[in-house]
Design an enzyme around this catalytic site. Structure first.
Site, PDB file in Angstrom:
ATOM      1  N   HIS A  20      49.831 -84.395  37.505  1.00 47.14           N
ATOM      2  CA  HIS A  20      48.807 -84.851  38.446  1.00 47.14           C
ATOM      3  C   HIS A  20      48.935 -86.346  38.707  1.00 47.14           C
ATOM      4  CE1 HIS A  20      46.544 -86.689  35.222  1.00 47.14           C
ATOM      5  NE2 HIS A  20      46.547 -85.537  34.551  1.00 47.14           N
ATOM      6  N   HIS A  23      49.757 -88.892  35.747  1.00 48.07           N
ATOM      7  CA  HIS A  23      51.164 -88.902  35.332  1.00 48.07           C
ATOM      8  C   HIS A  23      52.009 -89.580  36.417  1.00 48.07           C
ATOM      9  CE1 HIS A  23      49.589 -84.823  33.886  1.00 48.07           C
ATOM     10  NE2 HIS A  23      49.620 -85.575  32.803  1.00 48.07           N
ATOM     11  N   CYS A 128      41.346 -79.450  16.798  1.00 51.08           N
ATOM     12  CA  CYS A 128      41.245 -79.123  18.228  1.00 51.08           C
ATOM     13  C   CYS A 128      42.649 -78.943  18.795  1.00 51.08           C
ATOM     14  CB  CYS A 128      40.530 -80.238  18.993  1.00 51.08           C
ATOM     15  SG  CYS A 128      40.565 -79.930  20.780  1.00 51.08           S
ATOM     16  N   CYS A 131      43.455 -81.281  21.856  1.00 53.08           N
ATOM     17  CA  CYS A 131      43.857 -82.653  21.503  1.00 53.08           C
ATOM     18  C   CYS A 131      45.034 -82.648  20.542  1.00 53.08           C
ATOM     19  CB  CYS A 131      42.720 -83.407  20.834  1.00 53.08           C
ATOM     20  SG  CYS A 131      41.237 -83.533  21.809  1.00 53.08           S
ATOM     21  N   CYS A 145      34.394 -80.386  19.970  1.00 55.78           N
ATOM     22  CA  CYS A 145      35.310 -81.482  20.261  1.00 55.78           C
ATOM     23  C   CYS A 145      34.706 -82.356  21.364  1.00 55.78           C
ATOM     24  CB  CYS A 145      36.665 -80.920  20.733  1.00 55.78           C
ATOM     25  SG  CYS A 145      37.659 -82.153  21.572  1.00 55.78           S
ATOM     26  N   HIS A 148      36.880 -81.797  24.682  1.00 55.10           N
ATOM     27  CA  HIS A 148      36.984 -80.472  25.305  1.00 55.10           C
ATOM     28  C   HIS A 148      35.715 -79.642  25.214  1.00 55.10           C
ATOM     29  CE1 HIS A 148      41.198 -81.682  24.628  1.00 55.10           C
ATOM     30  NE2 HIS A 148      41.405 -81.039  25.754  1.00 55.10           N
ATOM     31  N   LYS A 298      31.842 -86.337  45.117  1.00 59.94           N
ATOM     32  CA  LYS A 298      31.668 -87.370  46.131  1.00 59.94           C
ATOM     33  C   LYS A 298      32.745 -87.229  47.214  1.00 59.94           C
ATOM     34  CE  LYS A 298      30.701 -92.258  46.237  1.00 59.94           C
ATOM     35  NZ  LYS A 298      31.165 -93.459  45.585  1.00 59.94           N
ATOM     36  N   LYS A 301      32.284 -84.232  49.509  1.00 58.77           N
ATOM     37  CA  LYS A 301      31.184 -84.419  50.453  1.00 58.77           C
ATOM     38  C   LYS A 301      31.653 -85.246  51.652  1.00 58.77           C
ATOM     39  CE  LYS A 301      26.872 -84.155  48.033  1.00 58.77           C
ATOM     40  NZ  LYS A 301      26.090 -84.938  47.114  1.00 58.77           N
TER      41      LYS A 301
HETATM   42  N1  MSP Z   1      52.730 -86.164  25.206  1.00 63.24           N
HETATM   43  C1  MSP Z   1      51.856 -87.244  25.035  1.00 63.24           C
HETATM   44  C2  MSP Z   1      52.581 -88.567  25.114  1.00 63.24           C
HETATM   45  C3  MSP Z   1      53.707 -88.735  24.140  1.00 63.24           C
HETATM   46  S1  MSP Z   1      54.548 -90.236  24.404  1.00 63.24           S
HETATM   47  C4  MSP Z   1      55.532 -90.400  23.095  1.00 63.24           C
HETATM   48  C5  MSP Z   1      50.803 -87.233  26.144  1.00 63.24           C
HETATM   49  N2  MSP Z   1      51.108 -86.593  27.259  1.00 63.24           N
HETATM   50  S2  MSP Z   1      50.173 -86.403  28.556  1.00 63.24           S
HETATM   51  O1  MSP Z   1      50.812 -85.406  29.365  1.00 63.24           O
HETATM   52  O2  MSP Z   1      48.820 -86.176  28.184  1.00 63.24           O
HETATM   53  O3  MSP Z   1      50.338 -87.718  29.371  1.00 63.24           O
HETATM   54  C6  MSP Z   1      49.715 -88.863  29.002  1.00 63.24           C
HETATM   55  C7  MSP Z   1      49.970 -89.988  29.988  1.00 63.24           C
HETATM   56  O4  MSP Z   1      49.817 -89.595  31.345  1.00 63.24           O
HETATM   57  C8  MSP Z   1      48.950 -91.073  29.814  1.00 63.24           C
HETATM   58  O5  MSP Z   1      49.201 -91.914  28.772  1.00 63.24           O
HETATM   59  C9  MSP Z   1      49.072 -91.772  31.125  1.00 63.24           C
HETATM   60  O6  MSP Z   1      50.214 -92.565  31.113  1.00 63.24           O
HETATM   61  C10 MSP Z   1      49.200 -90.617  32.084  1.00 63.24           C
HETATM   62  N3  MSP Z   1      47.879 -90.168  32.533  1.00 63.24           N
HETATM   63  C11 MSP Z   1      47.348 -88.917  32.379  1.00 63.24           C
HETATM   64  N4  MSP Z   1      46.127 -88.894  32.982  1.00 63.24           N
HETATM   65  C12 MSP Z   1      45.834 -90.098  33.494  1.00 63.24           C
HETATM   66  C13 MSP Z   1      44.847 -90.610  34.376  1.00 63.24           C
HETATM   67  N5  MSP Z   1      43.812 -89.910  34.787  1.00 63.24           N
HETATM   68  N6  MSP Z   1      45.017 -91.869  34.853  1.00 63.24           N
HETATM   69  C14 MSP Z   1      46.130 -92.610  34.571  1.00 63.24           C
HETATM   70  N7  MSP Z   1      47.063 -92.151  33.774  1.00 63.24           N
HETATM   71  C15 MSP Z   1      46.849 -91.018  32.973  1.00 63.24           C
HETATM   72  O7  MSP Z   1      49.761 -87.831  25.946  1.00 63.24           O
END
Ligand code: MSP
Length: 515
Positions: A20, A23, A128, A131, A145, A148, A298, A301
């Site tokens: 998303h 990422h 969990c 997490c 949790c 979640h 928001k 809408k």
């Molecule tokens: N697999 C672990 C990371 C291991 S690194 C050795 C993980 N993965 S994750 O799929 O949850 O991705 C985490 C990363 O995605 C976050 O640290 C961030 O960089 C990015 N994001 C995921 N959701 C986000 C937002 N809503 N906003 C900005 N970035 C975020 O954790």
């Protein structure tokens, strides 16, 4: 070979998740920095990849009646496809299920064990799966949790622990001695604040009978490790910790880890202490950005839409999405993603200020100069000013890019573009042409050269559309310095760079579709 290696990483994403906007943001940020550093002649290594072990993957595979490996093999191309769509030019894509990585995990676990930093203990906690971690009673809301909101089960089991606490003082000292190690500053202070409390040891294993989808511990085949003691090690696997010492020594000391603030603790506390125990030096920098927030109700809408970056890419093109994400987020703070602000930003910066300027300048050259770039002629103070402005902007943007202040670098560039618009308005070559063709030509080439420089500065952020602009003028050089544009070059035809988005039409059509 260029000197000054630059090694940039993203977190490796849980392969199970749907990719998303969050990422996408981290990966685009890494790509922009990689492109920028390549453009200034650095040797760049850009790593991204997937975190493939753990209970979530195992359960997802079970529910699909396939093996976890098949499930991972099915997910990996989806992620790669998104990165391709976003024009991400990574140098390596690591997957934690690869043998090269598992070997490193086993090797480092053995080193840490040999250092006397791993012991077995019985542990009880609320686990969990979402997490992939244990919670203590203090951290829970009831037995749920906090992330979640699911009821958790209390589990007692024997596990292996890493003596993280042993390195607490060394870590504090390292952070204090290396002020740039954790950035931004307030994140560093957060970690130092956390380190004022005694550090717990870290549970690093799961019994195989509860979780089999992990890396087998080299000293006990009844246990596996996954997520942190597995995933973090990807950063040393890829540059060749095992098997390519020369490469490893070149890249590793330069490593910059880009992460979201959600995984700051694991990167700024777990990871450095693990490295200390294994006798590996620490990365150069850990940079934690904020979150993108989606206020769905928001948004729906106002525009009847849910934000999906893939849809935006299909509708408006990848460069504007990259631009918006990079321009809108102040590193270190959270940002709201709304289609409204996307459209507003697009129309004001890209359609009005940047794209229109190109159209105006090329239209005038088609009309009055047979579609060719006119001669420089004698410059006046107005042109000297434009040149000074271009040079000071270039200097500033370089400084900002180097310190990862991309949103500010973009704003500086856009201010420069706005100054070119003002210059054009003031000089009015469409009037000048009537009595002084040479002066009109001088204004148009000056505006074109300024635009070319603006496009070069924005190139790491919007590689495609800026290339269209550069191709229009047909300059061969990739230099930033003033005066590279070639008088006499025939302009190449181009489509409108950023066609305006009609907000009302858009909102209504979305409403009409009932979405
Ligand atoms: N697999 C672990 C990371 C291991 S690194 C050795 C993980 N993965 S994750 O799929 O949850 O991705 C985490 C990363 O995605 C976050 O640290 C961030 O960089 C990015 N994001 C995921 N959701 C986000 C937002 N809503 N906003 C900005 N970035 C975020 O954790």
């Amino acid at each position: 070979m260029p000197d000054n290696p630059f090694y940039i990483t993203t977190p490796i994403y849980y392969s199970n998740d749907e990719p998303h906007i969050g990422h996408s943001y981290t990966t685009i940020l890494a790509d922009v920095l990689a492109r920028y550093h390549r453009s200034i002649g650095k040797d760049v290594f850009f790593l991204t990849g997937l975190d493939e072990h753990g209970q979530k993957v195992q359960q997802a595979a079970e529910s699909r009646n396939i093996t976890p490996q098949e499930h991972c093999d099915d997910m990996a191309p989806k992620w790669k496809k998104l990165w391709e769509k976003l024009h991400i030019q990574f140098d390596d894509f690591i997957r934690t299920t690869e043998p090269r990585h598992q070997e490193v995990v086993k090797n480092i676990l053995t080193k840490v064990m040999d250092a006397g930093d791993i012991y077995m203990d019985e542990y009880g906690g609320y686990y969990c799966v979402g997490c992939e971690r244990f919670y203590t009673e203090k951290e829970l809301e009831g037995e749920k949790c906090p992330q979640h909101e699911k009821e958790l089960e209390f589990i007692t089991e024997k596990n292996y622990f890493f003596k993280m606490s042993k390195y607490q003082e060394d870590l504090i000292e390292y952070i204090n001695k290396n002020p740039g190690f954790i950035q931004p500053e307030h994140r560093k202070n957060e970690i130092l604040g956390f380190l004022r409390q005694p550090l717990d040891d870290l549970c690093i294993s799961r019994p195989r009978n509860r979780l089999s989808w992990g890396v087998e511990l080299p000293f006990d085949s009844d246990y596996v490790t996954y997520v942190w003691f597995d995933a973090l090690l990807n950063y040393v696997t890829a540059p060749g910790y095992l098997g390519n010492t020369e490469n490893f020594e070149k890249w590793w000391p330069q490593a910059v880890h880009l992460i979201g603030k959600d995984i700051l603790m694991t990167h700024a506390v777990y990871w450095p202490t693990m490295l200390m125990s294994a006798g590996i030096s620490l990365p150069k920098k850990i940079f934690a950005h904020g979150w993108w927030l989606l206020q769905e109700s928001k948004m729906s809408k106002s525009l009847g839409n849910v934000v999906d970056p893939l849809k935006l890419i299909d509708e408006y093109g990848v460069d504007p999405v990259r631009y918006y994400l990079m321009r809108e987020m102040v590193p270190g703070q959270d940002s709201n993603f709304t289609v409204e602000s996307f459209i507003k930003r697009y129309n004001s910066d890209l359609a009005n200020d940047f794209g229109n300027l190109l159209s105006r300048v090329t239209n005038l050259m088609h009309k009055y100069f047979e579609g060719k770039i006119p001669d420089w002629g004698e410059s006046t103070p107005a042109e000297d000013k434009m040149r000074e402005n271009a040079e000071s902007t270039t200097y500033l943007v370089n400084e900002l890019m180097k310190s990862m202040r991309i949103n500010e670098a973009i704003e500086e560039t856009m201010q420069f573009i706005r100054s070119v618009n003002k210059y054009l308005e003031k000089q009015a070559p469409w009037k000048l042409i009537k009595e002084d063709q040479k002066s009109a030509g001088r204004v148009l080439i000056t505006a074109s050269e300024s635009l070319r420089i603006g496009a070069k500065l924005l190139q790491p952020i919007m590689p495609n559309r800026t290339q269209t602009l550069l191709d229009t003028f047909g300059t061969e050089t990739s230099e930033l310095g003033w005066g590279q544009i070639m008088p006499g070059n025939k302009l190449k035809k181009h489509n409108q760079l950023f066609p305006r988005i009609e907000i009302h039409k858009n909102a209504e059509s979305r409403k009409a579709e009932g979405t």
